[in-house]
Design a protein around this motif. Structure first.
Motif, short mmCIF file in Angstrom:
data_model
loop_
_atom_site.label_atom_id
_atom_site.label_comp_id
_atom_site.label_asym_id
_atom_site.label_seq_id
_atom_site.Cartn_x
_atom_site.Cartn_y
_atom_site.Cartn_z
N PRO A 109 0.85 -1.19 0.00
CA PRO A 109 0.00 0.00 0.00
C PRO A 109 0.89 1.25 0.00
N LYS A 110 0.31 2.35 -0.43
CA LYS A 110 1.08 3.60 -0.40
C LYS A 110 1.04 4.16 1.03
N VAL A 111 2.15 4.04 1.70
CA VAL A 111 2.26 4.64 3.04
C VAL A 111 3.45 5.57 2.96
N SER A 112 3.19 6.87 2.99
CA SER A 112 4.33 7.77 2.83
C SER A 112 5.11 7.81 4.14
N ASP A 113 6.40 7.98 3.99
CA ASP A 113 7.30 8.01 5.15
C ASP A 113 7.18 9.38 5.81
N PRO A 114 6.62 9.44 7.02
CA PRO A 114 6.42 10.74 7.67
C PRO A 114 7.72 11.49 7.92
N VAL A 115 8.82 10.74 8.07
CA VAL A 115 10.12 11.39 8.32
C VAL A 115 10.56 12.13 7.06
N LEU A 116 10.52 11.42 5.94
CA LEU A 116 10.96 12.02 4.68
C LEU A 116 10.08 13.22 4.31
N GLU A 117 8.78 13.06 4.54
CA GLU A 117 7.85 14.15 4.24
C GLU A 117 8.26 15.41 5.01
N ARG A 118 8.49 15.23 6.28
CA ARG A 118 8.77 16.39 7.14
C ARG A 118 10.13 17.03 6.82
N ILE A 119 11.15 16.20 6.61
CA ILE A 119 12.48 16.80 6.39
C ILE A 119 12.54 17.53 5.05
N LYS A 120 11.74 17.09 4.10
CA LYS A 120 11.71 17.78 2.80
C LYS A 120 11.00 19.12 2.94
N ILE A 121 9.90 19.14 3.69
CA ILE A 121 9.17 20.40 3.90
C ILE A 121 10.05 21.42 4.63
N PHE A 122 10.81 20.93 5.62
CA PHE A 122 11.57 21.84 6.48
C PHE A 122 12.99 22.12 6.02
N LYS A 123 13.42 21.50 4.91
CA LYS A 123 14.86 21.57 4.59
C LYS A 123 15.38 23.00 4.44
N LYS A 124 14.53 23.92 3.94
CA LYS A 124 14.99 25.29 3.77
C LYS A 124 14.59 26.21 4.92
N ILE A 125 13.60 25.78 5.68
CA ILE A 125 13.12 26.62 6.79
C ILE A 125 13.98 26.34 8.03
N LYS A 126 14.04 25.07 8.40
CA LYS A 126 14.85 24.68 9.56
C LYS A 126 15.26 23.22 9.37
N LYS A 127 16.53 23.05 9.05
CA LYS A 127 17.02 21.69 8.82
C LYS A 127 16.73 20.83 10.04
N GLN A 128 16.03 19.71 9.84
CA GLN A 128 15.59 18.89 10.95
C GLN A 128 16.72 18.01 11.51
N LYS A 129 16.64 17.80 12.82
CA LYS A 129 17.62 16.93 13.47
C LYS A 129 16.92 15.61 13.81
N ILE A 130 17.44 14.53 13.24
CA ILE A 130 16.78 13.22 13.39
C ILE A 130 17.61 12.27 14.24
N LEU A 131 16.94 11.53 15.09
CA LEU A 131 17.58 10.40 15.76
C LEU A 131 16.82 9.14 15.35
N ASP A 132 17.54 8.18 14.78
CA ASP A 132 16.91 6.92 14.37
C ASP A 132 17.40 5.83 15.32
N ILE A 133 16.50 5.35 16.17
CA ILE A 133 16.87 4.33 17.17
C ILE A 133 16.65 2.93 16.58
N GLY A 134 17.75 2.19 16.44
CA GLY A 134 17.69 0.89 15.76
C GLY A 134 17.81 1.11 14.26
N CYS A 135 18.80 1.94 13.90
CA CYS A 135 18.91 2.42 12.51
C CYS A 135 19.56 1.43 11.56
N GLY A 136 20.08 0.30 12.07
CA GLY A 136 20.80 -0.64 11.20
C GLY A 136 22.02 0.05 10.62
#
Ligand SMILES: [Zn+2]
Length: 326
Positions: A109-136
Motif C-alpha cells: 500500500p502507499k504509506v508515505s514516510d512521515p520522516v521524509l515528508e517532514r524533512i523535505k518540507i523543512f529543509k529550507k526553513i529549519k534543517k531537521q535533526k533526526i535520531l533513528d533508534i535501531g537504525c541498522g
C-alpha cells in the motif's frame, strides 16, 4: 543459553498467563520453545522468559534487519521491481510465476514516510535533526526501503543513529554518521531532536518504557516521534497466531498498549495508521505451517489482497505506524 524471567514493563506485575508457545520458525536458530505471556493486570503481551542480554545475540542472524549494506546491482534491480510492483503494469507479469518472489513482496500500500515528508518540507526553513533508534547500517530500512534510511535523510537533515550492532555502527562511521550504541549513551544535552524514529525496533528492546521516557525527554517542543511496529491485533496475528518472531521479538503490542504508554509518559498521539502487505503472507508461508496455503499465491492474488487488506480504515492491519508528540 541463559533465560531471564521478566515482570511486566508497563505495570510491573508478575501475574501473567501464557497465550502462545513457539520456537524460532523463521530463522531456525533453535528448537527451544518460547512463550508469549499476557499481563494479568494490564494485558501487555511479552516474551517470557526470554534470552538474557548475552544470549539474545545468538538468535539474530547475520543479515538481520538491514544491518548489511547492499551492492549497486541489487539496488538497481530493487528499483526496477519496485516500480513494476507498484503499478497496474504488475498484472502483465501474472503468468510468469518465476517472478513471484521478486514482485509479490514489493506489492505494497502507499504509506508515505512521515520522516521524509517532514524533512523535505523543512529543509529550507529549519534543517531537521533526526535520531533513528535501531537504525541498522543506515543504507536501507524495513518497509520504507532505501529512501527511508539515515544515508538518504542526510541529504535533507542532520542525522544521528543509535544501533546495538557493531558492524552496523562501523558502516555508519564510514558514512560519517554519528551513532550511539544505546540510548543511555546519548547525552542529556541532546534534547532537541525534531524527529525521533523507531522503525520496527521497539518490539526488540528490553524495556519499552525507557524509550517512551527518552522520547519525552529528548524530543524538541514541536518535534515528532515515529514508531512503527508489528500490530499484534493485525489480521495475520489474529488468524494465524503461530506467526510470531520468537525469541527476538520481546514485545507484541496492540494500539491500546502504545496509547497507554503514551499517556503514562505524557506524550500525545498525533496519528495512528495500520497497514498490511501481501509479501508478509507470501514470505512467511515458507516458515509458518498455518500460512502454507499462501505459498501458491499468484501476482494477481497478491494484487487483490493488497487492495482488500488496505481498503478500509480498519485497525487490523499487520503493521502499525504511530506518530507521537509532546
Ligand atoms: Zn502489566
Amino acid at each position: 543459553m541463559a533465560l531471564e524471567k521478566v515482570s511486566c514493563d508497563f505495570c510491573g506485575s508478575t501475574n501473567n498467563i501464557i497465550v502462545a508457545s513457539q520456537t524460532d520458525l523463521l530463522y531456525k536458530t533453535t528448537n527451544e520453545l518460547f512463550h508469549v505471556v499476557k499481563c494479568a493486570d494490564c494485558q501487555l503481551n511479552f516474551t517470557n522468559p526470554r534470552p538474557d542480554k548475552d544470549s539474545i545475540k545468538n538468535f539474530y542472524v547475520q543479515d538481520y534487519s538491514f544491518h548489511n549494506t547492499r551492492n549497486y546491482i541489487k539496488k538497481l534491480f530493487d528499483k526496477i521491481f519496485d516500480l513494476i510492483a507498484n503499478s497496474y503494469f504488475v498484472l502483465i507479469f501474472n503468468p510468469f510465476s518465476i517472478l513471484n518472489p521478486y514482485l509479490i513482496q514489493r506489492i505494497k500500500p502507499k504509506v508515505s514516510d512521515p520522516v521524509l515528508e517532514r524533512i523535505k518540507i523543512f529543509k529550507k526553513i529549519k534543517k531537521q535533526k533526526i535520531l533513528d533508534i535501531g537504525c541498522g547500517s543506515g543504507t536501507n530500512s524495513h518497509f520504507f526501503g532505501a529512501k527511508g534510511c539515515l544515508k538518504y535523510y542526510k541529504k535533507f537533515a542532520n542525522v544521528v543513529g543509535c544501533e546495538l550492532s557493531e558492524t552496523a555502527r562501523s558502516n555508519l562511521n564510514k558514512l560519517n554518521i554519528l551513532c550511539y550504541p544505546s540510548i543511555d549513551k546519548i547525552p542529556i544535552s541532546e534534547n532537541n531532536f525534531d524527529i525521533i524514529r523507531m522503525n520496527w525496533s521497539l518490539e526488540h528492546v528490553d524495556k519499552p518504557s525507557q524509550y517512551f521516557k527518552f522520547i519525552k525527554e529528548h524530543l524538541a517542543k514541536d518535534g515528532m516521534a515515529v514508531i512503527c511496529i508489528p500490530n499484534n491485533e493485525g489480521h495475520v496475528y489474529q488468524n494465524y497466531p503461530d506467526c510470531l518472531e520468537l525469541p527476538i521479538h520481546f514485545y507484541h503490542f496492540s494500539i491500546r498498549d502504545i496509547f497507554k504508554y503514551a499517556e503514562k509518559y505524557g506524550l500525545k498521539i498525533k496519528k495512528v495508521k495500520t497497514f498490511s502487505y501481501p509479501g508478509l503472507y507470501y514470505f512467511s508461508s515458507k516458515f509458518y505451517p498455518s500460512l502454507s496455503h499462501y505459498k501458491n499465491m499468484s501476482i494477481f492474488d497478491a494484487w487483490k489482497m493488497n487492495r482488500t487488506l488496505n481498503k478500509s480504515n480498519s485497525e487490523n492491519g499487520n503493521d502499525l505506524l504511530i506518530i507521537l508528540g509532546l
